[in-house]
Design a protein around this motif. Structure first.
Motif, PDB file in Angstrom:
ATOM      1  N   PRO A 134      44.756  62.775  78.079  1.00 17.07           N
ATOM      2  CA  PRO A 134      44.745  62.365  76.676  1.00 17.07           C
ATOM      3  C   PRO A 134      43.391  61.786  76.286  1.00 17.07           C
ATOM      4  N   ARG A 135      43.081  61.869  74.995  1.00 13.66           N
ATOM      5  CA  ARG A 135      41.810  61.309  74.511  1.00 13.66           C
ATOM      6  C   ARG A 135      42.009  59.824  74.196  1.00 13.66           C
ATOM      7  N   ASP A 136      41.877  58.988  75.216  1.00 13.27           N
ATOM      8  CA  ASP A 136      42.142  57.558  75.054  1.00 13.27           C
ATOM      9  C   ASP A 136      40.910  56.678  75.270  1.00 13.27           C
ATOM     10  N   ILE A 137      39.803  57.243  75.711  1.00 14.99           N
ATOM     11  CA  ILE A 137      38.629  56.438  76.051  1.00 14.99           C
ATOM     12  C   ILE A 137      37.834  56.104  74.790  1.00 14.99           C
ATOM     13  N   THR A 138      37.614  54.821  74.564  1.00 13.85           N
ATOM     14  CA  THR A 138      36.847  54.381  73.395  1.00 13.85           C
ATOM     15  C   THR A 138      35.349  54.423  73.692  1.00 13.85           C
ATOM     16  N   THR A 139      34.554  54.251  72.654  1.00 12.49           N
ATOM     17  CA  THR A 139      33.097  54.230  72.826  1.00 12.49           C
ATOM     18  C   THR A 139      32.667  53.053  73.693  1.00 12.49           C
ATOM     19  N   LEU A 140      33.293  51.899  73.501  1.00 10.09           N
ATOM     20  CA  LEU A 140      32.980  50.727  74.315  1.00 10.09           C
ATOM     21  C   LEU A 140      33.309  50.974  75.779  1.00 10.09           C
ATOM     22  N   GLN A 141      34.454  51.589  76.050  1.00  8.93           N
ATOM     23  CA  GLN A 141      34.820  51.887  77.432  1.00  8.93           C
ATOM     24  C   GLN A 141      33.846  52.871  78.066  1.00  8.93           C
ATOM     25  N   ALA A 142      33.419  53.862  77.300  1.00  4.38           N
ATOM     26  CA  ALA A 142      32.439  54.825  77.814  1.00  4.38           C
ATOM     27  C   ALA A 142      31.136  54.111  78.176  1.00  4.38           C
ATOM     28  N   THR A 143      30.735  53.156  77.342  1.00  6.11           N
ATOM     29  CA  THR A 143      29.517  52.380  77.607  1.00  6.11           C
ATOM     30  C   THR A 143      29.655  51.576  78.892  1.00  6.11           C
ATOM     31  N   THR A 144      30.776  50.888  79.056  1.00  4.54           N
ATOM     32  CA  THR A 144      30.965  50.045  80.240  1.00  4.54           C
ATOM     33  C   THR A 144      31.070  50.886  81.513  1.00  4.54           C
ATOM     34  N   ILE A 145      31.684  52.063  81.414  1.00  5.03           N
ATOM     35  CA  ILE A 145      31.754  52.957  82.583  1.00  5.03           C
ATOM     36  C   ILE A 145      30.351  53.329  83.043  1.00  5.03           C
ATOM     37  N   LEU A 146      29.503  53.690  82.098  1.00  6.28           N
ATOM     38  CA  LEU A 146      28.131  54.078  82.440  1.00  6.28           C
ATOM     39  C   LEU A 146      27.347  52.898  83.037  1.00  6.28           C
ATOM     40  N   ILE A 147      27.487  51.724  82.432  1.00  7.60           N
ATOM     41  CA  ILE A 147      26.755  50.555  82.913  1.00  7.60           C
ATOM     42  C   ILE A 147      27.154  50.204  84.342  1.00  7.60           C
ATOM     43  N   SER A 148      28.461  50.107  84.587  1.00  9.06           N
ATOM     44  CA  SER A 148      28.913  49.699  85.918  1.00  9.06           C
ATOM     45  C   SER A 148      28.690  50.787  86.958  1.00  9.06           C
ATOM     46  N   THR A 149      28.559  52.027  86.522  1.00  6.76           N
ATOM     47  CA  THR A 149      28.246  53.119  87.458  1.00  6.76           C
ATOM     48  C   THR A 149      26.771  53.103  87.835  1.00  6.76           C
ATOM     49  N   ILE A 150      25.914  52.874  86.852  1.00 11.71           N
ATOM     50  CA  ILE A 150      24.464  52.867  87.108  1.00 11.71           C
ATOM     51  C   ILE A 150      24.059  51.667  87.951  1.00 11.71           C
ATOM     52  N   ILE A 151      24.541  50.486  87.596  1.00 12.94           N
ATOM     53  CA  ILE A 151      24.161  49.268  88.331  1.00 12.94           C
ATOM     54  C   ILE A 151      24.963  49.220  89.621  1.00 12.94           C
ATOM     55  N   GLY A 152      24.302  49.436  90.727  1.00 10.39           N
ATOM     56  CA  GLY A 152      25.014  49.503  91.992  1.00 10.39           C
ATOM     57  C   GLY A 152      24.156  49.127  93.172  1.00 10.39           C
ATOM     58  N   VAL A 153      24.274  49.916  94.208  1.00 12.59           N
ATOM     59  CA  VAL A 153      23.643  49.587  95.482  1.00 12.59           C
ATOM     60  C   VAL A 153      22.122  49.554  95.387  1.00 12.59           C
ATOM     61  N   GLY A 154      21.547  50.306  94.448  1.00  7.66           N
ATOM     62  CA  GLY A 154      20.096  50.380  94.328  1.00  7.66           C
ATOM     63  C   GLY A 154      19.432  49.125  93.790  1.00  7.66           C
ATOM     64  N   VAL A 155      20.219  48.157  93.342  1.00  7.26           N
ATOM     65  CA  VAL A 155      19.656  46.909  92.805  1.00  7.26           C
ATOM     66  C   VAL A 155      18.822  46.173  93.851  1.00  7.26           C
ATOM     67  N   LEU A 156      19.257  46.187  95.097  1.00  9.62           N
ATOM     68  CA  LEU A 156      18.573  45.405  96.143  1.00  9.62           C
ATOM     69  C   LEU A 156      17.192  45.956  96.510  1.00  9.62           C
ATOM     70  N   PRO A 157      17.044  47.260  96.795  1.00 10.65           N
ATOM     71  CA  PRO A 157      15.709  47.755  97.168  1.00 10.65           C
ATOM     72  C   PRO A 157      14.842  48.175  95.988  1.00 10.65           C
ATOM     73  N   LEU A 158      15.353  48.081  94.763  1.00 13.22           N
ATOM     74  CA  LEU A 158      14.633  48.544  93.576  1.00 13.22           C
ATOM     75  C   LEU A 158      13.199  48.016  93.488  1.00 13.22           C
ATOM     76  N   PRO A 159      12.951  46.697  93.591  1.00 11.95           N
ATOM     77  CA  PRO A 159      11.570  46.210  93.488  1.00 11.95           C
ATOM     78  C   PRO A 159      10.659  46.760  94.587  1.00 11.95           C
ATOM     79  N   LEU A 160      11.225  46.989  95.783  1.00 12.69           N
ATOM     80  CA  LEU A 160      10.426  47.553  96.880  1.00 12.69           C
ATOM     81  C   LEU A 160       9.977  48.966  96.543  1.00 12.69           C
TER      82      LEU A 160
END
Length: 369
Positions: free
Chosen positions: A4-30
């Motif tokens: 069903p088409r139940d995903i809102t624009t806000l939910q789509a935004t949060t899915i992308l944010i929490s997917t992008i921010i992950g394991v790479g945060v630690l070595p990113l500056p290196l």
């Protein structure tokens, strides 16, 4: 059964944010410092730009085909067999990406926290957690991401803000450093950290308003990209480039050296690590879900639940292939750069071909009239 088409624009935004921010945060500056020296923030900004272009293209494609994912509409654009071949490449790539993320998680945990725990245990626990969670439908998938985003963003922003009291602006000069070739390769490596945004191709067909997917994508890239840029700026300003080169996980060291005013908490690394574990889970969960959902659509199954445990052994084997931490990061950088051909160039090729086909159909239609 169609989702069903139940995903809102806000939910789509949060899915992308929490997917992008992950394991790479630690070595990113290196990664950024190795590529650009004091120009690390500029390299990071270029990487964010490359990732933004890829996300824009994927979102544009999704809006043009609001009822299908890239696995199905690729066959309409480039043909059945070529589309299937490219879909297999996408599925394999995200299976590898999931395994490498789980391996990196396990390495950090067994090195920094659970020193006596076998690496295999931490990796299989995270993958098993992702496999169990991935058995849910797309709505539960969205709710999980929606719930965890504030928990991920708030502590990281607090660590960055508090750490800036120890910053030295001189460490950020000159703003352009290193060679162009190194900076370009570094930007590609950083852009690869955003490849989880490919999940937008799965989200658009179940959004209430698919045309607002671009708004969700841009906000997600602005927030997650801005956070990554702040992490690099803060880390370089506190430690300097030469010290960062000696650290595997500079962001973790930044949290360790940061304390709240009044000595409420003298070390924030424990809180930061717990938040990081949450961020890693949402990232692995999303890539795992994307993998099994893509397989479901590829073989035209009615449900993806049966695939959840089926691919678990394969992903685990992929996770355990690197021999040590040095080889692991070499593979991560290499696979990440190669993967950009699937997450940026491939969608770009599809979009160009789709636009040309649309114009040809319009021209032929106008001639017949």
């Amino acid at each position: 059964m169609k989702d069903p088409r139940d995903i809102t624009t806000l939910q789509a935004t949060t899915i992308l944010i929490s997917t992008i921010i992950g394991v790479g945060v630690l070595p990113l500056p290196l990664f950024a410092v190795r590529a650009g020296e004091t120009g690390a923030p500029l390299v990071t900004l270029c990487g964010i730009g490359i990732a933004s272009v890829g996300l824009f293209i994927m979102t544009k494609l999704g809006i043009r085909h609001p009822n299908k994912t890239i696995i199905t509409y690729s066959e309409d654009i480039i043909g059945k067999w070529l589309g299937k071949f490219c879909s297999i490449c996408v599925i394999v790539f995200f299976a590898i990406l999931t395994g490498l993320a789980a391996r990196e998680f396990g390495t950090v945990v067994t090195t920094a926290v659970l020193l006596e725990t076998p690496l295999e245990v931490t990796v299989i626990v995270m993958l098993l957690l992702a496999a169990i969670s991935a058995r849910n439908n797309i709505n539960v998938f969205a709710y999980i991401h929606n719930f965890y985003v504030p928990i991920i963003l708030a502590p990281v922003l607090i660590v960055i803000a508090v750490s800036l009291k120890n910053a030295n602006v001189l460490y950020l000069r000159p703003f352009i450093g290193g060679s162009f070739e190194d900076a370009f390769l570094g930007a590609l490596t950083i852009a690869a950290l955003f490849q989880g945004s490919f999940v937008i191709t799965l989200i658009i067909p179940v959004m209430k308003q698919p045309k607002k997917a671009m708004k969700a994508s841009m906000w997600a890239m602005f927030i997650s990209g801005g956070l990554y840029l702040l992490i690099v700026v803060a880390t370089v300003a506190v430690f300097g480039t030469e010290e960062i080169k000696q650290l595997f996980w500079p962001t973790l060291e930044l949290a360790r050296t940061t304390s709240l005013p009044g000595n409420i908490l003298q070390r924030l690394d424990v809180i930061f690590l717990s938040v990081w574990v949450t961020a890693v889970f949402t990232t692995i969960f999303a890539s795992y879900y994307l993998t099994i959902y893509s397989i479901k659509q590829f073989v035209r199954l009615q449900d993806h639940k049966m695939l959840s445990y089926f691919i678990l052994p394969f992903v685990y084997v992929l996770a355990m292939l690197p021999e040590d931490i040095f080889q692991m990061y070499k593979i991560i950088e290499y696979i990440g750069r190669i993967g950009l051909s699937l997450t940026v160039l491939y969608p770009m090729f599809l979009l160009i071909l789709d636009v040309l086909k649309s114009k040809r159909r319009q021209n032929s239609g106008s001639k017949q009239v």
